[in-house]
Design a protein around this motif. Structure first.
Motif, PDB file in Angstrom:
ATOM      1  N   LYS A  40      48.956  92.253  81.640  1.00 16.92           N
ATOM      2  CA  LYS A  40      49.280  91.142  83.087  1.00 16.92           C
ATOM      3  C   LYS A  40      47.970  90.075  83.124  1.00 16.92           C
ATOM      4  N   ILE A  41      47.070  90.161  81.741  1.00 18.58           N
ATOM      5  CA  ILE A  41      46.025  89.639  82.309  1.00 18.58           C
ATOM      6  C   ILE A  41      46.110  88.913  81.241  1.00 18.58           C
ATOM      7  N   ASP A  42      45.642  87.191  81.942  1.00 20.64           N
ATOM      8  CA  ASP A  42      46.413  85.915  81.306  1.00 20.64           C
ATOM      9  C   ASP A  42      44.980  84.928  81.342  1.00 20.64           C
ATOM     10  N   GLY A  49      24.787  87.057  77.945  1.00 19.62           N
ATOM     11  CA  GLY A  49      23.729  87.738  79.266  1.00 19.62           C
ATOM     12  C   GLY A  49      22.549  87.098  79.408  1.00 19.62           C
ATOM     13  N   ALA A  50      22.313  86.166  77.459  1.00 17.43           N
ATOM     14  CA  ALA A  50      20.900  85.430  77.194  1.00 17.43           C
ATOM     15  C   ALA A  50      20.601  84.892  77.933  1.00 17.43           C
ATOM     16  N   THR A  51      21.897  83.960  77.696  1.00 18.55           N
ATOM     17  CA  THR A  51      21.766  82.294  78.053  1.00 18.55           C
ATOM     18  C   THR A  51      22.468  81.939  79.012  1.00 18.55           C
ATOM     19  N   GLY A  52      23.414  82.970  79.545  1.00 21.49           N
ATOM     20  CA  GLY A  52      23.670  82.171  80.920  1.00 21.49           C
ATOM     21  C   GLY A  52      25.276  81.661  80.823  1.00 21.49           C
ATOM     22  N   GLU A  53      25.545  81.103  78.969  1.00 20.13           N
ATOM     23  CA  GLU A  53      26.331  80.499  78.993  1.00 20.13           C
ATOM     24  C   GLU A  53      27.689  81.483  79.727  1.00 20.13           C
ATOM     25  N   LEU A  54      28.999  80.296  79.815  1.00 25.49           N
ATOM     26  CA  LEU A  54      30.391  81.018  80.697  1.00 25.49           C
ATOM     27  C   LEU A  54      31.646  80.351  79.280  1.00 25.49           C
ATOM     28  N   LYS A  55      32.700  81.299  78.844  1.00 28.84           N
ATOM     29  CA  LYS A  55      33.304  81.003  77.837  1.00 28.84           C
ATOM     30  C   LYS A  55      34.743  81.175  78.148  1.00 28.84           C
ATOM     31  N   THR A  56      35.380  80.691  79.209  1.00 31.79           N
ATOM     32  CA  THR A  56      37.266  81.099  78.844  1.00 31.79           C
ATOM     33  C   THR A  56      38.340  80.985  77.778  1.00 31.79           C
ATOM     34  N   PHE A  57      39.189  82.335  77.861  1.00 28.17           N
ATOM     35  CA  PHE A  57      39.812  82.330  77.147  1.00 28.17           C
ATOM     36  C   PHE A  57      40.727  82.305  77.198  1.00 28.17           C
ATOM     37  N   LYS A  58      42.099  82.164  77.740  1.00 30.52           N
ATOM     38  CA  LYS A  58      43.470  81.834  77.776  1.00 30.52           C
ATOM     39  C   LYS A  58      44.741  81.507  77.294  1.00 30.52           C
ATOM     40  N   GLU A  59      44.409  81.717  75.686  1.00 35.32           N
ATOM     41  CA  GLU A  59      46.015  81.246  74.741  1.00 35.32           C
ATOM     42  C   GLU A  59      46.324  82.708  74.762  1.00 35.32           C
ATOM     43  N   ASN A  60      47.556  83.233  74.768  1.00 43.06           N
ATOM     44  CA  ASN A  60      48.166  84.302  75.105  1.00 43.06           C
ATOM     45  C   ASN A  60      47.442  85.169  73.949  1.00 43.06           C
ATOM     46  N   LEU A  63      44.157  86.423  73.755  1.00 51.48           N
ATOM     47  CA  LEU A  63      43.670  87.511  74.534  1.00 51.48           C
ATOM     48  C   LEU A  63      44.501  89.454  74.226  1.00 51.48           C
ATOM     49  N   ARG A  64      46.311  89.374  74.012  1.00 49.69           N
ATOM     50  CA  ARG A  64      46.834  90.417  73.344  1.00 49.69           C
ATOM     51  C   ARG A  64      45.371  90.566  72.033  1.00 49.69           C
ATOM     52  N   LYS A  65      45.106  90.507  70.934  1.00 50.83           N
ATOM     53  CA  LYS A  65      44.419  90.674  69.862  1.00 50.83           C
ATOM     54  C   LYS A  65      43.364  91.382  70.596  1.00 50.83           C
ATOM     55  N   TRP A  66      42.428  90.933  71.844  1.00 52.38           N
ATOM     56  CA  TRP A  66      41.152  91.658  71.751  1.00 52.38           C
ATOM     57  C   TRP A  66      41.504  92.762  73.140  1.00 52.38           C
ATOM     58  N   ILE A  67      42.281  91.990  73.511  1.00 54.40           N
ATOM     59  CA  ILE A  67      42.988  93.344  74.528  1.00 54.40           C
ATOM     60  C   ILE A  67      42.799  95.168  73.885  1.00 54.40           C
ATOM     61  N   ASN A  68      44.099  94.914  72.873  1.00 54.14           N
ATOM     62  CA  ASN A  68      44.455  96.163  72.029  1.00 54.14           C
ATOM     63  C   ASN A  68      43.232  96.382  71.548  1.00 54.14           C
TER      64      ASN A  68
END
Length: 129
Positions: A40-42, A49-60, A63-68
């Motif tokens: 259900k994670i979308d 942590g060194a720079t504080g930069e944030l990146k968002t990932f929404k591509e299904n 996400l599935r490959k990384w979660i697995n």
């Protein structure tokens, strides 16, 4: 003489009790720390942590490959749970706009973990993709 012998036995017994090493925490998969439906994670937010930069990932597919890959990484709680600060990467996993699970490469929930190069590289590779 008998009293001295008993005293020596008691002292040696007490000294032996103090020197028992504590058992090392057993490693367990990252999935054990978040025991609900990972499917259900979308959205995943990764912060450097060194720079504080944030990146968002929404591509299904991403996400599935990384979660697995992430779910099976073995994580070992750090026997030393003294407070500390800092992390190299953090991840926040969302269902819609609701944060479901967050962790860093050094801390999951309220427990510090031993360094995992596998977890670090997985977080880093997603961040840099």
């Amino acid at each position: 003489m008998k009293k001295i012998f008993i005293l020596i036995v008691l002292i040696l017994s007490a000294a032996g009790c103090e020197s028992r090493p504590e058992a090392e925490p057993a490693p367990k998969p990252l999935a054990d720390f978040y025991q609900t439906d990972w499917g259900k994670i979308d959205r995943i937010d990764i912060r450097n942590g060194a720079t504080g930069e944030l990146k968002t990932f929404k591509e299904n597919d991403i996400l599935r490959k990384w979660i697995n890959e992430a779910r099976i990484i073995e994580i070992t709680p750090d026997p030393n749970q003294e407070a500390r600060t800092g992390f190299r990467y953090s991840a926040n996993l969302y269902e819609g706009d609701q944060l479901k699970f967050g962790f860093t490469d050094s801390h999951i929930g309220n427990a510090y973990i031993l360094p995992s190069e596998q977890l670090y590289h997985l977080l880093k590779s997603l961040f840099e993709s």
